[in-house]
Design an enzyme around this catalytic site. Structure first.
Site, PDB file in Angstrom:
ATOM      1  N   GLU A 143       0.841  -1.189   0.000  1.00 16.26           N
ATOM      2  CA  GLU A 143       0.000   0.000   0.000  1.00 16.26           C
ATOM      3  C   GLU A 143       0.873   1.235   0.000  1.00 16.26           C
ATOM      4  O   GLU A 143       2.087   1.157   0.209  1.00 16.26           O
ATOM      5  CB  GLU A 143      -0.988  -0.009   1.176  1.00 16.26           C
ATOM      6  CG  GLU A 143      -0.349  -0.072   2.534  1.00 16.26           C
ATOM      7  CD  GLU A 143      -1.356  -0.294   3.663  1.00 16.26           C
ATOM      8  OE1 GLU A 143      -2.395  -0.937   3.442  1.00 16.26           O
ATOM      9  OE2 GLU A 143      -1.097   0.176   4.767  1.00 16.26           O
ATOM     10  N   HIS A 152      -4.297   4.319  11.115  1.00 19.13           N
ATOM     11  CA  HIS A 152      -3.021   4.138  11.776  1.00 19.13           C
ATOM     12  C   HIS A 152      -2.163   3.212  10.937  1.00 19.13           C
ATOM     13  O   HIS A 152      -1.232   2.618  11.393  1.00 19.13           O
ATOM     14  CB  HIS A 152      -3.221   3.602  13.184  1.00 19.13           C
ATOM     15  CG  HIS A 152      -4.339   2.644  13.272  1.00 19.13           C
ATOM     16  ND1 HIS A 152      -5.579   3.001  13.719  1.00 19.13           N
ATOM     17  CD2 HIS A 152      -4.425   1.369  12.872  1.00 19.13           C
ATOM     18  CE1 HIS A 152      -6.380   1.966  13.619  1.00 19.13           C
ATOM     19  NE2 HIS A 152      -5.709   0.963  13.114  1.00 19.13           N
TER      20      HIS A 152
END
Lengths: 389, 289
Positions: free
Chosen positions: B209, B246
C-alpha cells in the site's frame, strides 16, 4: 498530534532550550499590548499546524509598533490551508549571526532515529537537502541507548563549530534528544536554531509532533488535533479514522488496505469515494451505527459500500448496527460485503433487515451491486414522481 | 513445508487471559495450531482453554520448549512483553496490537534484529500456514492449503487475496501480515527470501500500500528470484500527505512511497502488477501454466 509553534517552544523552554521572548495573543489589540511590553522590533507569527507559514505570508516582521495593529488584524483574517487563524505569537526580533538546522526524525523505512544537523539552516533547508545533501549531517541513534555527549560534540564539530558555540550546540542537541524520548515525539525540529552576536543560541522555531498512540502515557492538552474537518473530529470520538474526500460514495472498511482498495475501485468505475473510513479492530453494534451516521452526514453521499472482515472484529454485531441505522433512516442505498468468522450470522441479520449482502470475495462485486442499487433507486424515484403528476 | 510457522512451532499466547486473547486462543486451537501455554503475569497456575498459564515467558520456554509467541497484550504494554520474549529465546513473535507507541516499536525492532528474531507487526493479523496452524486473528475459513505465499501490509486485504486464490483453486503455503504500522518488525524483502527458499511455495503475492519503501526495497530481490511474484498496491486514490488510519500509509515528505513509484519499481524488477486483487488469480495462472 502536531504541536503549534508556541506549544513546542513552551516544551523547549521547560526543558532548557532557550527561546525568544514572546507572547501568544488572540486579537489585534492584544498584539499591540504584547508588542509594547516586548519593546523594539517584533515578529508576528500565525499559529497553525500548516507547513510553509513564512512563504504563505503568515510571518510578518514589524519594525514600528505603529503598524502592529493593522498587520495583526490582517493576519487574523487569513486562512492557511484549511485553518483559520486563532492565535498569533508576538516575539522579540533577534539580531542573528548564523542560522542552523537541528532535528530528530524517525526514518520509517529503516526504523532508525536520525539526528540531523546542518550548519546552513533557515527557510531554504529543503533546497539544501536536495541540492547539497553533503551539508546535512546524519547521525543514526539507537532507540535502545542514547549517544553519549562526546559523540554528539564530535558530530556537531563537523559543521565547523568550536569553543563556546560548539558547547552550546552540543548542550541543545542533548536536550533535544532527551525531549524526543521523554515525550514520545515523532519529530522534533528546530529550524532555524540561531547564534546571536554574544554567542547565545536560541530556537527561533519549533516543529514538534507527539505520537498519538503514546498520549495515554503523556500529558499533553488534547486540544490541537490535526483534523481539518468537523467530521474528522467526530470520527475520533467514535473511535474510527475518517478522512473526507470529494466524491459521492461512502466507504467503510474494517482495515486501511481494504478501504483504500475499495476507494481505488470506485474511482476506476467513475464514482469517486466520498471518504476514507477505517474501523480498526473495535467493531461493535454501536460503533457501526455511529459510523454510518457519520459517513451519511456528508451531504454528497449517494450510497455506501461496507467492506468488513470478521477476524478480530465481531461482524455479526456490526450487522445489527447497520440494520438499526437503515431502519431509522431508510436511505441511502447500502451494500455490505462481510466475510470471516460468524459470517452466516452476520448475513442473516443483514438480510432480515432488508440489506443487500455480498458474500463474494471480490470487492468489485460489492461496488457493482451498489451502483446498480443507486441506479434502481433513481428509476424508482422518477417513476413515483411521474405517478404523482 | 511452509515458512516461519511450521510443524516444529510450539507457540505461547502472551495475554491469554484477556478478552481478545482468550477468544482468539480458542479460534487458534480450533484451527489446529500447536499452542503449548499462555502467559499473564499474576495469573500463573490458571488454565485457559486447556492451556497452562504461566507468569512469565521463561517458565513456558523451560517447561514446554516454546519457540514462538503471539501477543494479545494492550498496545502500551507490548514493548515489555516483546522484549521479554526475545530475552527468553523466542524466535518468532507475532505482535497483534494496534495503537502501539512508535518509540516502543523502534526498541522492539532493534532488539529483535540484534537477536535474529522474526517480529511480525505490530498491527498485524499474524501468520497462517494453512493445514498447520495460525498465530493471529485471521479468519481461518478464508484460507486453504496450497503453494502460494502471500506477504501483506494489510490484514483485511490478505484475507481478500486468499479468498480470491481459493476460488481459483490456488491454496496458500504461508500468509504473513507484516503489520500496518509505519514501522514494523520485519522487512518484506527478508520474508521474500524465505519464500524463495521454501520448496512448497511456487509463487509469491505481495500486497502493498501507499507509503514507506518496503515494496521498493523488495524489488531489489525480486530481480534475482526464480519464482514469479505478483504485486497489488492499494491507495491510488488516497490523498497525499494524509495518514490513512493508523496504517503505514503515509507518503513521506520527500515524495517517496507513492503507488506509482512502487508499481514502477516492482514492474521493472519483473513482478507482475495486478490492478485489483481479483486480477491476481489470472496473472498467477498465466505464469504457473
Amino acid at each position: 498530534m502536531k504541536l503549534l509553534e508556541y506549544q513546542g517552544k513552551k516544551l523547549f523552554a521547560a526543558n532548557g532550550i532557550p527561546i525568544p521572548q514572546g507572547k501568544v495573543v488572540t486579537n489585534a489589540l492584544e498584539a499591540v499590548e504584547a508588542a509594547e511590553q516586548l519593546g523594539g522590533d517584533i515578529v508576528l507569527k500565525v499559529q497553525v499546524p500548516a507547513e510553509g507559514r513564512g512563504k504563505a505570508g503568515g510571518i510578518k516582521f514589524v519594525d514600528n509598533s505603529f503598524h502592529v495593529h493593522s498587520e495583526a488584524g490582517r493576519l487574523f483574517k487569513m486562512n492557511m490551508e484549511e485553518f483559520s487563524i486563532e492565535k498569533l505569537l508576538v516575539e522579540e526580533r533577534l539580531d542573528i549571526v548564523e542560522e542552523i538546522y537541528m532535528g530528530l526524525v524517525v526514518d520509517i523505512n529503516t526504523g532508525e532515529i536520525i539526528f540531523l544537523f546542518s550548519p546552513e539552516g533557515g527557510v531554504n533547508i529543503e533546497q539544501i537537502v536536495a541540492g547539497r545533501p553533503e551539508k546535512v549531517y546524519r547521525l543514526p541513534v539507537d532507540p535502545l541507548s542514547l549517544p553519549p555527549v562526546y559523540q554528539l560534540r564530535r558530530f556537531i564539530r563537523r559543521g565547523g563549530f568550536h569553543g563556546k558555540v560548539l558547547e552550546g550546540l552540543t548542550g541543545i542537541a542533548e536536550k533535544l534528544l532527551h525531549l524526543f524520548f521523554a515525550y514520545d515525539l515523532l519529530m522534533a525540529e528546530i529550524n532555524p536554531l540561531v547564534i546571536l552576536p554574544d554567542n547565545q543560541i536560541v530556537a527561533l522555531d519549533a516543529k514538534v509532533e507527539v505520537d498519538d498512540n503514546a498520549l495515554s502515557r503523556q500529558k499533553f492538552e488534547k486540544k490541537f488535533w490535526e483534523e481539518r474537518d468537523q467530521l474528522e473530529k467526530e470520527a475520533r470520538g467514535i473511535g474510527v479514522t475518517y478522512i473526507k474526500l470529494d466524491g459521492s460514495i461512502g466507504v467503510v472498511g474494517s482495515g486501511a488496505g481494504l478501504a483504500m482498495a475499495t476507494m481505488d475501485m470506485l474511482e476506476d468505475r467513475g464514482f469517486p469515494p466520498a471518504n476514507f473510513l477505517e474501523t480498526g479492530g473495535g467493531i461493535t453494534e454501536e460503533l457501526m451505527y455511529n459510523t454510518l451516521r457519520l459517513v451519511c452526514k456528508n451531504g454528497n453521499v449517494t450510497g455506501v459500500v461496507i467492506n468488513i472482515y470478521g477476524g478480530v472484529n465481531p461482524i455479526e454485531k456490526g450487522a445489527k448496527g447497520i440494520v438499526r441505522f437503515i431502519r431509522e433512516r431508510g436511505t441511502p442505498p447500502i451494500v455490505v460485503k462481510a466475510l470471516g468468522n460468524k459470517q452466516e450470522e452476520c448475513w442473516e441479520t443483514l438480510r432480515e433487515g432488508g440489506i443487500t449482502v455480498i458474500n463474494s470475495v471480490k470487492t468489485e462485486d460489492a461496488v457493482e451491486s451498489l451502483l446498480e442499487l443507486i441506479d434502481a433507486r433513481k428509476v424508482q424515484a422518477k417513476t413515483s414522481g411521474k405517478g404523482m403528476m | 513445508m511452509s515458512i516461519l510457522l511450521d510443524r516444529n512451532t510450539r507457540a505461547i499466547v502472551q495475554g491469554i487471559t484477556g478478552r481478545i486473547g482468550s477468544v482468539q486462543t480458542n479460534w487458534m486451537l480450533e484451527y489446529g495450531t500447536r499452542l503449548v501455554a499462555g502467559i499473564t503475569p499474576g495469573r500463573g497456575g490458571e488454565i485457559v482453554h486447556g492451556l497452562p498459564v504461566y507468569d512469565d515467558v521463561y517458565e513456558a520456554v523451560e517447561k514446554h520448549g516454546a519457540n514462538a509467541s503471539v501477543m494479545f497484550v494492550p498496545g502500551v504494554f507490548l514493548r515489555n512483553a516483546v522484549l521479554e520474549a526475545i530475552d527468553a529465546g523466542i524466535k518468532l513473535i507475532v505482535a497483534i496490537p494496534e495503537h502501539v507507541p512508535l518509540h516502543d516499536v523502534l526498541q522492539m525492532k532493534s532488539a529483535a534484529e540484534k537477536k535474529g528474531v522474526w517480529l511480525l507487526g505490530p498491527n498485524t493479523p499474524g501468520i497462517i500456514s494453512p493445514g498447520i496452524g495460525k498465530l493471529g486473528i485471521m479468519p481461518g475459513n478464508m484460507f486453504t492449503e496450497g503453494k502460494m505465499g502471500i506477504i501483506s501490509r494489510s490484514g483485511t486485504l490478505s484475507y481478500e487475496l486468499a479468498g480470491i486464490l481459493n476460488e481459483a483453486g490456488l491454496g496458500q503455503s504461508t500468509v504473513i501480515g507484516v503489520g500496518g504500522d509505519p514501522v514494523v518488525g520485519s522487512r518484506m524483502i527478508k520474508i521474500l527470501q524465505e519464500f524463495e527458499a521454501d520448496p512448497q511455495t511456487e509463487a509469491v503475492i505481495i500486497v502493498g500500500e501507499i507509503g514507506g519503501s518496503s515494496e521498493e526495497e523488495a524489488a531489489d530481490f525480486i530481480k534475482e528470484m526464480a519464482k514469479p511474484v505478483i504485486a497489488y498496491i492499494a491507495g491510488r486514490t488516497a490523498p497525499s500527505g494524509r495518514r490513512m488510519g493508523h496504517a503505514g500509509a503515509i507518503i513521506s515528505r520527500r515524495g517517496q512511497g507513492t503507488v506509482q513509484g512502487k508499481i514502477k519499481a516492482l514492474d521493472m524488477a519483473g513482478a507482475l502488477i495486478a490492478k485489483k486483487p481479483s486480477d491476481v488469480a489470472g496473472l498467477l495462472k498465466g505464469c504457473l501454466k
